[in-house]
Motif scaffolding. Structure first.
Motif, PDB file in Angstrom:
ATOM      1  N   PRO A  87     -20.306  -3.428 -54.407  1.00 32.39           N
ATOM      2  CA  PRO A  87     -19.223  -3.138 -55.017  1.00 32.39           C
ATOM      3  C   PRO A  87     -19.043  -2.087 -55.766  1.00 32.39           C
ATOM      4  CG  PRO A  87     -19.674  -5.468 -55.304  1.00 32.39           C
ATOM      5  CD  PRO A  87     -20.986  -4.654 -54.880  1.00 32.39           C
ATOM      6  N   VAL A  88     -17.730  -1.301 -55.849  1.00 37.69           N
ATOM      7  CA  VAL A  88     -17.414  -0.120 -56.797  1.00 37.69           C
ATOM      8  C   VAL A  88     -16.590  -0.596 -57.910  1.00 37.69           C
ATOM      9  CG1 VAL A  88     -16.549   2.228 -56.715  1.00 37.69           C
ATOM     10  CG2 VAL A  88     -17.674   1.450 -54.789  1.00 37.69           C
ATOM     11  N   LEU A  89     -16.944  -0.227 -59.062  1.00 31.43           N
ATOM     12  CA  LEU A  89     -16.146  -0.372 -60.034  1.00 31.43           C
ATOM     13  C   LEU A  89     -15.508   1.045 -60.580  1.00 31.43           C
ATOM     14  CD1 LEU A  89     -15.219  -2.423 -62.539  1.00 31.43           C
ATOM     15  CD2 LEU A  89     -17.116  -1.598 -63.666  1.00 31.43           C
ATOM     16  N   PRO A  90     -14.194   1.151 -60.173  1.00 32.63           N
ATOM     17  CA  PRO A  90     -13.561   2.238 -60.665  1.00 32.63           C
ATOM     18  C   PRO A  90     -13.685   2.718 -62.155  1.00 32.63           C
ATOM     19  CG  PRO A  90     -12.099   1.181 -58.966  1.00 32.63           C
ATOM     20  CD  PRO A  90     -13.351   0.278 -59.659  1.00 32.63           C
ATOM     21  N   SER A  91     -13.795   4.067 -62.576  1.00 34.81           N
ATOM     22  CA  SER A  91     -13.880   4.481 -63.901  1.00 34.81           C
ATOM     23  C   SER A  91     -13.380   5.655 -63.985  1.00 34.81           C
ATOM     24  CB  SER A  91     -15.504   4.268 -64.323  1.00 34.81           C
ATOM     25  OG  SER A  91     -16.226   5.044 -63.544  1.00 34.81           O
ATOM     26  N   PRO A  92     -12.940   6.248 -65.068  1.00 35.95           N
ATOM     27  CA  PRO A  92     -12.435   7.349 -65.376  1.00 35.95           C
ATOM     28  C   PRO A  92     -13.241   8.609 -64.743  1.00 35.95           C
ATOM     29  CG  PRO A  92     -12.105   6.324 -67.479  1.00 35.95           C
ATOM     30  CD  PRO A  92     -12.962   5.657 -66.447  1.00 35.95           C
ATOM     31  N   ARG A  93     -13.057   9.413 -64.078  1.00 36.09           N
ATOM     32  CA  ARG A  93     -13.645  10.596 -63.598  1.00 36.09           C
ATOM     33  C   ARG A  93     -14.649  11.051 -64.666  1.00 36.09           C
ATOM     34  NH1 ARG A  93     -11.932  12.089 -58.668  1.00 36.09           N
ATOM     35  NH2 ARG A  93      -9.726  11.461 -58.086  1.00 36.09           N
ATOM     36  N   TRP A  94     -14.275  11.391 -65.906  1.00 37.25           N
ATOM     37  CA  TRP A  94     -15.246  11.782 -66.633  1.00 37.25           C
ATOM     38  C   TRP A  94     -16.391  11.005 -67.142  1.00 37.25           C
ATOM     39  CZ3 TRP A  94     -16.557   9.952 -71.424  1.00 37.25           C
ATOM     40  CH2 TRP A  94     -15.909   8.605 -71.786  1.00 37.25           C
ATOM     41  N   ALA A  95     -15.936   9.762 -67.374  1.00 33.51           N
ATOM     42  CA  ALA A  95     -17.238   8.836 -67.732  1.00 33.51           C
ATOM     43  C   ALA A  95     -18.326   8.681 -66.683  1.00 33.51           C
ATOM     44  CB  ALA A  95     -16.647   7.405 -67.937  1.00 33.51           C
ATOM     45  N   ALA A  96     -17.552   8.542 -65.161  1.00 33.91           N
ATOM     46  CA  ALA A  96     -18.775   8.485 -63.945  1.00 33.91           C
ATOM     47  C   ALA A  96     -19.257   9.727 -63.946  1.00 33.91           C
ATOM     48  CB  ALA A  96     -17.884   7.939 -62.899  1.00 33.91           C
ATOM     49  N   GLY A  97     -18.554  10.883 -63.981  1.00 34.48           N
ATOM     50  CA  GLY A  97     -19.437  12.185 -63.864  1.00 34.48           C
ATOM     51  C   GLY A  97     -20.483  12.355 -64.948  1.00 34.48           C
ATOM     52  N   ALA A  98     -20.084  11.864 -66.308  1.00 36.51           N
ATOM     53  CA  ALA A  98     -20.996  12.139 -67.442  1.00 36.51           C
ATOM     54  C   ALA A  98     -22.190  11.253 -67.251  1.00 36.51           C
ATOM     55  CB  ALA A  98     -20.355  11.749 -68.508  1.00 36.51           C
ATOM     56  N   ILE A  99     -22.058  10.256 -66.325  1.00 36.47           N
ATOM     57  CA  ILE A  99     -23.184   9.373 -66.134  1.00 36.47           C
ATOM     58  C   ILE A  99     -24.247   9.782 -65.337  1.00 36.47           C
ATOM     59  CG2 ILE A  99     -24.295   7.185 -65.235  1.00 36.47           C
ATOM     60  CD1 ILE A  99     -21.486   5.750 -66.447  1.00 36.47           C
ATOM     61  N   VAL A 100     -23.694  10.597 -64.297  1.00 33.32           N
ATOM     62  CA  VAL A 100     -24.325  11.278 -63.024  1.00 33.32           C
ATOM     63  C   VAL A 100     -25.036  12.478 -63.783  1.00 33.32           C
ATOM     64  CG1 VAL A 100     -23.957  12.535 -61.058  1.00 33.32           C
ATOM     65  CG2 VAL A 100     -22.818  10.556 -61.246  1.00 33.32           C
ATOM     66  N   LEU A 101     -24.244  13.060 -64.492  1.00 31.19           N
ATOM     67  CA  LEU A 101     -25.003  14.320 -65.133  1.00 31.19           C
ATOM     68  C   LEU A 101     -26.237  14.107 -66.121  1.00 31.19           C
ATOM     69  CD1 LEU A 101     -21.643  16.478 -65.827  1.00 31.19           C
ATOM     70  CD2 LEU A 101     -23.467  17.041 -64.235  1.00 31.19           C
ATOM     71  N   LEU A 102     -25.750  12.838 -66.852  1.00 25.22           N
ATOM     72  CA  LEU A 102     -26.924  12.435 -67.661  1.00 25.22           C
ATOM     73  C   LEU A 102     -28.349  11.922 -66.931  1.00 25.22           C
ATOM     74  CD1 LEU A 102     -24.938  10.348 -70.249  1.00 25.22           C
ATOM     75  CD2 LEU A 102     -26.457  12.385 -70.980  1.00 25.22           C
ATOM     76  N   ALA A 103     -27.809  11.280 -65.662  1.00 26.35           N
ATOM     77  CA  ALA A 103     -29.107  11.023 -64.845  1.00 26.35           C
ATOM     78  C   ALA A 103     -29.715  12.104 -64.350  1.00 26.35           C
ATOM     79  CB  ALA A 103     -28.671  10.081 -63.755  1.00 26.35           C
ATOM     80  N   LEU A 104     -29.155  13.102 -63.804  1.00 22.99           N
ATOM     81  CA  LEU A 104     -29.650  14.366 -63.368  1.00 22.99           C
ATOM     82  C   LEU A 104     -30.410  15.113 -64.390  1.00 22.99           C
ATOM     83  CD1 LEU A 104     -26.841  15.732 -60.972  1.00 22.99           C
ATOM     84  CD2 LEU A 104     -28.826  14.867 -60.521  1.00 22.99           C
ATOM     85  N   GLY A 105     -29.511  15.245 -65.633  1.00 25.85           N
ATOM     86  CA  GLY A 105     -30.524  16.011 -66.786  1.00 25.85           C
ATOM     87  C   GLY A 105     -31.571  15.280 -67.174  1.00 25.85           C
ATOM     88  N   GLY A 106     -31.536  13.933 -67.315  1.00 21.15           N
ATOM     89  CA  GLY A 106     -32.689  13.352 -67.688  1.00 21.15           C
ATOM     90  C   GLY A 106     -33.950  13.521 -66.762  1.00 21.15           C
ATOM     91  N   GLY A 107     -33.563  13.618 -65.217  1.00 23.42           N
ATOM     92  CA  GLY A 107     -34.817  13.625 -64.448  1.00 23.42           C
ATOM     93  C   GLY A 107     -35.306  15.205 -64.591  1.00 23.42           C
ATOM     94  N   LEU A 108     -34.228  16.350 -64.638  1.00 22.63           N
ATOM     95  CA  LEU A 108     -34.537  17.411 -64.604  1.00 22.63           C
ATOM     96  C   LEU A 108     -35.333  17.856 -65.998  1.00 22.63           C
ATOM     97  CD1 LEU A 108     -34.185  20.343 -63.561  1.00 22.63           C
ATOM     98  CD2 LEU A 108     -32.271  20.646 -64.968  1.00 22.63           C
ATOM     99  N   TRP A 109     -35.141  17.263 -67.019  1.00 28.41           N
ATOM    100  CA  TRP A 109     -35.730  17.458 -68.336  1.00 28.41           C
ATOM    101  C   TRP A 109     -37.139  17.008 -68.280  1.00 28.41           C
ATOM    102  CZ3 TRP A 109     -34.363  14.409 -73.329  1.00 28.41           C
ATOM    103  CH2 TRP A 109     -35.028  14.531 -74.510  1.00 28.41           C
ATOM    104  N   ALA A 110     -37.198  15.792 -67.643  1.00 25.71           N
ATOM    105  CA  ALA A 110     -38.990  15.189 -67.330  1.00 25.71           C
ATOM    106  C   ALA A 110     -39.436  16.170 -66.163  1.00 25.71           C
ATOM    107  CB  ALA A 110     -38.678  13.857 -66.826  1.00 25.71           C
ATOM    108  N   GLY A 111     -38.813  16.776 -65.550  1.00 28.46           N
ATOM    109  CA  GLY A 111     -39.565  17.590 -64.428  1.00 28.46           C
ATOM    110  C   GLY A 111     -39.805  18.824 -64.916  1.00 28.46           C
TER     111      GLY A 111
END
Length: 701
Positions: A87-111
C-alpha cells in the motif's frame, strides 16, 4: 483530529484494497510517496531472496557471477512485484521527497567516509574477508590446501591450526578446512559488491544498504507518525553515530535494519487494513510481512527475539479477527525455518559458540508460541479477561512499561553485571581496563546500557521514549478492554518495548565503544527515535495554541544531543590504507611460498588475509602472549612444508618473534575507533598494522 491520531500517528483511514491508502488527498500519490511507502519492502525482499539463494549455491561452489547475476535479475523482478503490492500512503511531496533525500544522504555520507577494515581485528574484518572469499572461491567452505602445508601430519599437530578469529577449523587430516563464522546473507551481498568493484565495491555495500534501511525506516515512520513527523525521525536516525558507524564498515546491521523496518511497515499496513474491514487485503499483506520479519534471522540470528515477540501479535490479530493473524504466524514460521536451515547448513560452528545466548532465544520462541496458542484456544472457547483485571489492563500495562524503564535505568546504582572470567571476552575487557580502571575482566558493563543509548540520542529522547511507550501501551490496553480494533502500530510497539528491554538487559557484546553500540542499531535506536518523536508530536497536539513552538523546542531537544555526539567523528575514516597494505603483503610472497604465522597478533589479523586474499597457503603455530615460540613445532611445520616442495616463510606482526633475516613488508600507521568502556568515545586512536617476513630452511637441509 482524534486523540488516537495525535500521539500514535494513526494517520488516515484506509480502503480495503491493498494497493493504496487514502489520506492526505485523493490525488494520485507522488513518485516520492510511492518510493517511500514501497521502496523498503522491495529492497528487503531482494535482500532475503539473495540470502536464500546463497545457501545452496554457496554450498555447491556455484556462487559465480554467471549463475548469480541472472538469478539476481529474476529476484529483482520479484522484489518489484512485492513492492507494487505494498500500500501507498500519500504524503506531501516535500515530506516524501525529504525522506528520500535523507536516505540518499545517509548512504552517501557513510560511503564517502567508509572504513577499510580488511586486516582482521573485529567482526567487520570477518565479514569483509568472508565476502571476498565467497566472491573469489565461489563457495562457503575455505580450502586450506593441506598438501601445501605439509600434509595431514602437520595440520593434525596439536600445536598447529588453520583457524583464526571468525574462521573455524573443521575436520582433520586431508579433510581439514575452515568455515566462516557468520550467517551468509551479509557475505553474499558483499561478494556481489566485490564482483562489481573489487575491494572498493565491497566496502561500499554497507553504505548502500544503510541508504535502503533509512528509506525503509522512513516508510515505517510515515505509517506510524504521519508524513510530516517522519521527516525529523528519519533525520535523527540517519545522524545517530552508531547507525553511521554500522554503515561505514562491513557489518550486518544495515541489512537487518532494512528488512526489519520493511517487515514492520507491512505489519502496520496489515493491522490498519484489517481494522478498517479489509480482511482479504489484510491476509494478503500479513504473509509477506511475516516472511520479512521471520527472515531477518537470515541476516542476524538474534532476530529470533523479535520473531518471538511478534507471535503474541499474531495471536491478538487472530483473536480480534481483524484479519491476518494466521497468515502472519505462517510467514513468521516459514521465515524462521528457512533462516534456521541456512544457519545450520553454513554456520553450525558459530551456532555452537553462541549456544549460551541462542538457547534462551529459542526457549523464548517456544514459550511465547505456547502462550499465543493458548490465548487463541481460550478465545475460541469464549474465555475472556474480565472483572478488575480487564478494567485495569491499561493502567497495568502503563505501569509495567515505566517500571521496566526505571529498573533498567537505575541498574548502575544497585547492580554490577559480570560474566565468567574464563570467557574470552573477559581477557579483552581486562586489557581495556588497563587504561586506568580497576581490573575486573568479568565485568560486562551491561548495567550501563541505558546510558549507552543516551550517549548517542540524548537523555531527553530516552525519557520521552519511555513515557510515550507507557502511554501507547495503555492505549493498546484500552482498545482491548473496549473491544475496539487494535491500533495499527501495536506490532511495532511490542517489538520496540520488548526487544529494547531485552537488548538493554543483556546486550551480549564486548562492551568497548563505539564497537559495542552497533548492538543498538537494529531495534533500540529506531525505537527510541520513533517513540521520542511521537512524544513530541503528542505534546504539541495537546497545546494547539502553541503547537509550533512546542514542536520546534521538542525537536531541538532531540536533535542537538545527536548532533553533538556525532560531530567529533562525522567526517572520520578509519583503517585507511589497509587495502593498500594488503596488496603489499600479497606481493611479498612468491608462487611457491607457504606462510607460517608465529605470533598471536599475526595469527589473528593476517591468517585469512594471506590465505583468502593473497592465495598463499597459511598455517598458524599456536603461541601464547609472553611465552617463547615453540621451536619444535615450528621445526616440524618447516620440514613438512619443505617436504611438500614449497618454501616456508615465517610471518609475524612483531620482529621479535621471528629469527633469521627479517623483512618488514607492512608498516601502516592509521586510525581505528576508540575502545572505551565507561565514556562516550570521540575521535579514533592510532592503529599500527605491521607484517614481518623471514624465509627459513630446516636444519636437515
Amino acid at each position: 483530529m482524534t486523540r488516537n491520531r495525535r500521539l500514535g500517528g494513526e494517520g488516515a483511514g484506509v480502503s480495503g484494497r491493498p494497493g493504496r491508502f487514502h489520506g492526505v488527498d485523493d490525488a494520485r500519490p507522488s513518485l516520492a510517496a510511492r518510493v517511500v511507502s514501497r521502496g523498503g519492502v522491495g529492497a528487503a525482499t531482494l535482500v532475503l531472496v539473495v540470502a536464500v539463494l546463497a545457501v545452496p549455491l554457496g554450498l555447491t561452489g556455484l556462487w559465480r557471477p554467471v549463475v548469480v547475476l541472472p538469478l539476481l535479475l529474476v529476484a529483482l523482478a520479484g522484489a518489484l512485484v512485492a513492492a507494487h503490492r505494498t500500500p501507498v500512503l500519500p504524503s506531501p511531496r516535500w515530506a516524501a521527497g525529504a525522506i528520500v533525500l535523507l536516505a540518499l544522504g545517509g548512504g552517501l555520507w557513510a560511503g564517502l567516509t567508509h572504513a577499510e577494515h580488511v586486516v582482521l581485528r573485529r567482526d567487520a574484518g570477518t565479514y569483509a574477508l568472508s565476502g571476498q572469499h565467497l566472491a573469489t572461491a565461489h563457495e562457503v567452505r575455505v580450502d586450506v590446501r593441506v598438501a601445501d602445508l605439509g600434509g595431514a601430519a602437520v595440520v593434525d599437530d596439536s600445536g598447529v591450526t588453520s583457524g583464526s578469529p571468525g574462521f573455524f577449523e573443521q575436520g582433520s587430516g586431508a579433510g581439514t578446512h575452515v568455515v566462516p563464522q557468520f550467517l551468509l546473507a551479509t557475505p553474499a551481498w558483499l561478494s556481489i559488491g566485490w564482483w562489481l568493484g573489487g575491494w572498493t565495491g565491497m566496502l561500499l555495500v554497507p553504505a548502500v544498504a544503510l541508504g535502503a534501511a533509512l528509506l525503509a525506516f522512513g516508510g515505517l515512520a510515515l505509517r506510524v507518525l504521519g508524513p510530516r513527523w517522519a521527516v525529523p525521525a528519519t533525520a535523527l536516525l540517519a545522524a545517530a553515530q552508531p547507525v553511521l558507524h554500522a554503515g561505514r564498515s562491513t557489518y550486518s546491521e544495515p541489512l537487518a535494519l532494512l528488512v526489519g523496518c520493511a517487515g514492520l511497515a507491512l505489519l502496520v499496513d496489515t493491522t490498519r487494513v484489517g481494522a478498517a474491514g479489509g480482511w482479504t487485503a489484510a491476509r494478503r499483506l500479513a504473509l509477506p510481512a511475516g516472511l520479512l520479519l521471520g527472515g531477518v534471522a537470515l541476516v542476524r540470528v538474534d532476530a529470533l527475539r523479535e520473531t518471538a515477540l511478534l507471535l503474541p501479535v499474531a495471536a491478538l490479530l487472530a483473536v480480534r479477527r481483524d484479519g491476518g493473524g494466521g497468515r502472519l504466524a505462517l510467514g513468521l514460521g516459514i521465515g524462521t525455518a528457512v533462516a534456521a536451515a541456512s544457519a545450520l547448513l553454513t554456520s553450525r560452528p558459530y551456532l555452537g559458540s553462541i549456544g549460551g545466548s541462542l538457547l534462551p532465544l529459542a526457549a523464548g520462541v517456544v514459550v511465547l508460541l505456547g502462550a499465543s496458542l493458548g490465548l487463541v484456544a481460550l478465545a475460541r472457547r469464549g474465555v475472556r479477561l474480565g472483572g478488575v483485571a480487564r478494567r485495569r489492563l491499561p493502567e497495568v500495562l502503563e505501569v509495567l512499561v515505566l517500571l521496566a524503564f526505571v529498573v533498567l535505568a537505575s541498574r548502575p546504582l544497585w547492580q554490577t553485571v559480570r560474566q565468567s572470567p574464563d570467557d574470552p571476552g573477559s581477557r579483552v575487557v581486562a586489557g581495556l581496563q588497563a587504561q586506568g580502571l580497576p581490573v575486573d575482566g568479568g565485568r560486562t558493563y551491561a548495567e550501563h546500557t541505558v546510558q549507552w543509548t543516551a550517549w548517542w540520542l540524548g537523555v531527553p529522547a530516552v525519557v520521552l521514549a519511555a513515557l510515550a511507550a507507557a502511554s501507547l501501551a495503555a492505549r493498546v490496553g484500552r482498545a482491548w478492554r473496549d473491544d475496539r480494533p487494535l491500533p495499527a502500530w501495536t506490532g511495532p510497539l511490542l517489538v520496540a518495548v520488548g526487544s529494547t528491554a531485552l537488548t538493554l538487559y543483556r546486550p551480549g557484546i564486548t562492551p568497548d565503544h563505539p564497537w559495542a553500540d552497533r548492538r543498538l542499531v537494529t531495534v533500540v535506536l529506531p525505537a527510541v527515535v520513533l517513540l521520542s518523536v511521537a512524544a513530541v508530536r503528542g505534546l504539541a497536539a495537546r497545546v494547539p495554541a502553541a503547537r509550533v513552538p512546542v514542536a520546534v523546542v521538542g525537536l531541538l531537544a532531540l536533535a542537538v544531543p545527536v548532533a553533538l555526539a556525532t560531530a567529533p567523528t562525522a567526517g572520520e575514516r578509519t583503517e585507511r590504507g589497509e587495502v593498500a597494505a594488503l596488496h603489499r603483503a600479497c606481493r611479498a610472497f612468491g608462487p611457491g611460498d607457504t606462510a607460517v604465522l608465529v605470533d598471536s597478533r599475526a595469527a589473528n589479523e593476517w591468517t585469512q588475509v594471506l590465505r583468502g586474499a593473497c592465495d598463499v597457503p597459511t598455517v598458524v603455530v599456536r603461541t601464547r602472549r609472553g611465552q617463547p615460540l615453540p621451536a619444535e613445532t615450528v621445526a616440524t611445520v618447516v620440514r613438512g612444508v619443505e617436504a611438500a616442495g614449497r618454501r616456508p616463510v615465517l610471518v609475524a606482526a612483531d620482529p621479535a618473534g621471528v629469527t633469521g633475516a627479517t623483512r618488514q613488508v607492512v608498516g601502516l600507521r592509521t586510525t581505528e575507533d576508540a575502545r572505551l568502556l565507561e565514556r562516550r568515545p570521540g575521535r579514533g586512536v592510532r592503529l599500527d598494522v605491521d607484517l614481518w617476513l623471514a624465509p627459513v630452511r630446516s636444519s636437515a637441509r
